[in-house]
Design a protein around this motif. Structure first.
Motif, PDB file in Angstrom:
ATOM      1  N   ILE A 113      -4.223   8.870   0.514  1.00 45.96           N
ATOM      2  CA  ILE A 113      -3.557   8.632   1.797  1.00 45.96           C
ATOM      3  C   ILE A 113      -4.595   8.763   2.916  1.00 45.96           C
ATOM      4  O   ILE A 113      -5.378   9.715   2.930  1.00 45.96           O
ATOM      5  N   ASP A 128       0.015   3.758   5.122  1.00 39.67           N
ATOM      6  CA  ASP A 128       0.718   4.898   5.730  1.00 39.67           C
ATOM      7  C   ASP A 128       0.843   4.780   7.245  1.00 39.67           C
ATOM      8  O   ASP A 128       1.041   5.787   7.942  1.00 39.67           O
ATOM      9  N   ASN A 166       0.824  -1.206   0.000  1.00 40.96           N
ATOM     10  CA  ASN A 166       0.000   0.000   0.000  1.00 40.96           C
ATOM     11  C   ASN A 166       0.865   1.266   0.000  1.00 40.96           C
ATOM     12  O   ASN A 166       2.054   1.211  -0.281  1.00 40.96           O
ATOM     13  N   ARG A 167       0.280   2.402   0.356  1.00 39.10           N
ATOM     14  CA  ARG A 167       0.928   3.704   0.151  1.00 39.10           C
ATOM     15  C   ARG A 167       1.590   4.249   1.412  1.00 39.10           C
ATOM     16  O   ARG A 167       1.060   4.093   2.520  1.00 39.10           O
ATOM     17  N   ASP A 180       3.999   6.404  -7.214  1.00 38.98           N
ATOM     18  CA  ASP A 180       2.550   6.628  -7.238  1.00 38.98           C
ATOM     19  C   ASP A 180       2.319   8.132  -7.078  1.00 38.98           C
ATOM     20  O   ASP A 180       1.846   8.590  -6.048  1.00 38.98           O
ATOM     21  N   ASN A 233       3.538   9.563  -3.804  1.00 41.78           N
ATOM     22  CA  ASN A 233       3.612   8.526  -2.774  1.00 41.78           C
ATOM     23  C   ASN A 233       4.532   7.383  -3.200  1.00 41.78           C
ATOM     24  O   ASN A 233       4.847   7.218  -4.375  1.00 41.78           O
ATOM     25  N   SER A 234       4.906   6.575  -2.217  1.00 36.47           N
ATOM     26  CA  SER A 234       5.556   5.307  -2.499  1.00 36.47           C
ATOM     27  C   SER A 234       4.502   4.212  -2.358  1.00 36.47           C
ATOM     28  O   SER A 234       3.775   4.163  -1.365  1.00 36.47           O
ATOM     29  N   LEU A 235       4.397   3.351  -3.358  1.00 35.96           N
ATOM     30  CA  LEU A 235       3.359   2.322  -3.394  1.00 35.96           C
ATOM     31  C   LEU A 235       3.985   0.938  -3.489  1.00 35.96           C
ATOM     32  O   LEU A 235       4.849   0.692  -4.334  1.00 35.96           O
TER      33      LEU A 235
END
Length: 383
Positions: free
Chosen positions: A241, A353, A107-108, A127, A130-132
């Protein structure tokens, strides 16, 4: 690592048998064959686990990927219920997380950054902002080692991966294993384990996308009945998020505590969360929370074929994703063009997160305290 992997396989097998009661004399079979090579020459293996009742799972060592999961319907017709590709090249050339093991963090993670013990770590942004699913080269895009395969009352394969300190920005050398185990009744257990030599974060799951009518079916998964035993979900902002809120599902299109179709609520633009998610792409806070043994996280039933999937997990959340980014540009198994709604993902995990959300269940893992997550795909037929 090899000895630890075998032990993980035994633990997963014992857990599967104790939960699901498979004690008969019929054996499940594990076989292995070459699946091709990566560009650097690394050989990839395909392992098939098959039970006597027609249920089978095929696993690729690339990404520790669940490539197919075949199950009979009410009339005995066997269908592959996973979206994906027919060969290794599809997963390498057109990655879309079909059936892969995602990590280090599923997930993010907001802004691709988190702080641990006063130090900030930067992750790849794959993403938008974000990092996904671990970043640009997560666990899904690496060749895992086949540690062992075994036939018997429970057929299994153990795969391992060594992720070095600093891999995609994450701290600590991480020794990870994934054990797939199929029992005589056709229940597939997936056991994740990871050990680190310094404090880090870990959140692993499988990203299978299901159509219980059989992948590529004309109607997709939209008419299938979904149940999620969660009284709350984590709403998200425009960047998907979590805001930190646990919002009650009562009176909303996020209430799946009783079975209803996937399509119901999917296009309800009156709910702002459906608008920002382009459908469902949300984490549900399971009423069970963290558990010592896998408990129900979701149930998906295809009324026409009778095929039923129950997803069980030890983790506190499950991400329901309605295939919103399947846009008809990917050609999958048997030449099928995949579109939005052709399948859904039900991913048990820690909350998105969580490293940046102190109120969420922690994803921290320390030396001497291994990460463990056990999940089960339980297949059956509704009569």
């Amino acid at each position: 690592m090899r000895g630890r992997g075998k032990n993980s396989a035994m633990v997963a097998a014992a857990l599967c048998a104790s939960i699901l009661g498979g004690t008969g004399a019929v054996a499940a079979e594990a076989t292995q064959e070459a699946a091709g090579n990566l560009a650097d020459g690394a050989p990839i293996q395909a392992i098939t686990l098959k039970a006597a009742n027609g249920i089978s799972a095929r696993i690729l060592s690339y990404g520790a990927t669940l490539q197919s999961l075949k199950a009979p319907g009410r009339d005995g017709t066997v269908a592959d219920v996973l979206l994906g590709y027919d060969d290794l090249a599809g997963y390498v050339d057109h990655p879309n997380y079909f059936g892969v093991t995602v990590g280090r963090y599923a997930n993010r993670i907001a802004g691709g950054a988190f702080t641990l013990d006063g130090k900030t770590y930067r992750l790849p942004l794959n993403d938008k902002t974000n990092s996904l699913h671990g970043g640009g080269k997560g666990f899904d895009k690496q060749a895992w080692k086949v540690v062992s395969i075994k036939s018997g009352p429970v057929a299994s394969v153990v795969l391992s991966l060594l992720s070095p300190d600093g891999d995609s920005g994450y701290p600590g050398t991480l020794a990870a294993t994934v054990t797939y185990s199929l029992d005589e009744a056709g229940n597939l257990t997936i056991a994740f384990e990871a050990k680190t030599d310094k404090p880090t974060i870990v959140n692993m799951t499988n990203h299978a996308i299901f159509d219980m009518a059989g992948e590529g079916s004309a109607a997709g998964a939209m008419g299938q009945l979904l149940t999620i035993p969660a009284s709350a979900f984590t709403p998200v902002d425009e960047k998907l998020i979590p805001t930190g809120e646990l919002r009650k599902v009562d009176g909303t299109v996020f209430d799946f505590r009783a079975p209803r179709t996937v399509a119901q609520g999917l296009r309800d633009g009156r709910d702002r969360q459906i608008v920002v998610g382009r459908g469902y792409d949300h984490n549900f806070a399971l009423d069970k929370g963290v558990t010592a043994t896998p408990q129900l996280a979701a149930r998906l039933e295809d009324p026409a074929s009778g095929r039923v999937l129950e997803v069980l997990s030890t983790e506190p959340g499950v991400q329901f994703y309605s295939g919103n980014f399947l846009d008809g540009t990917l050609v999958g198994k048997q030449g099928h063009l995949y579109r939005m709604g052709d399948g859904i993902a039900l991913e048990p995990q820690k909350f998105p997160d969580a490293p940046n959300q102190p109120a969420f269940v922690s994803a921290r893992v320390d030396p001497g305290k291994p990460y463990r997550h056990t999940m089960i795909y339980r297949l059956s037929v509704a009569r």
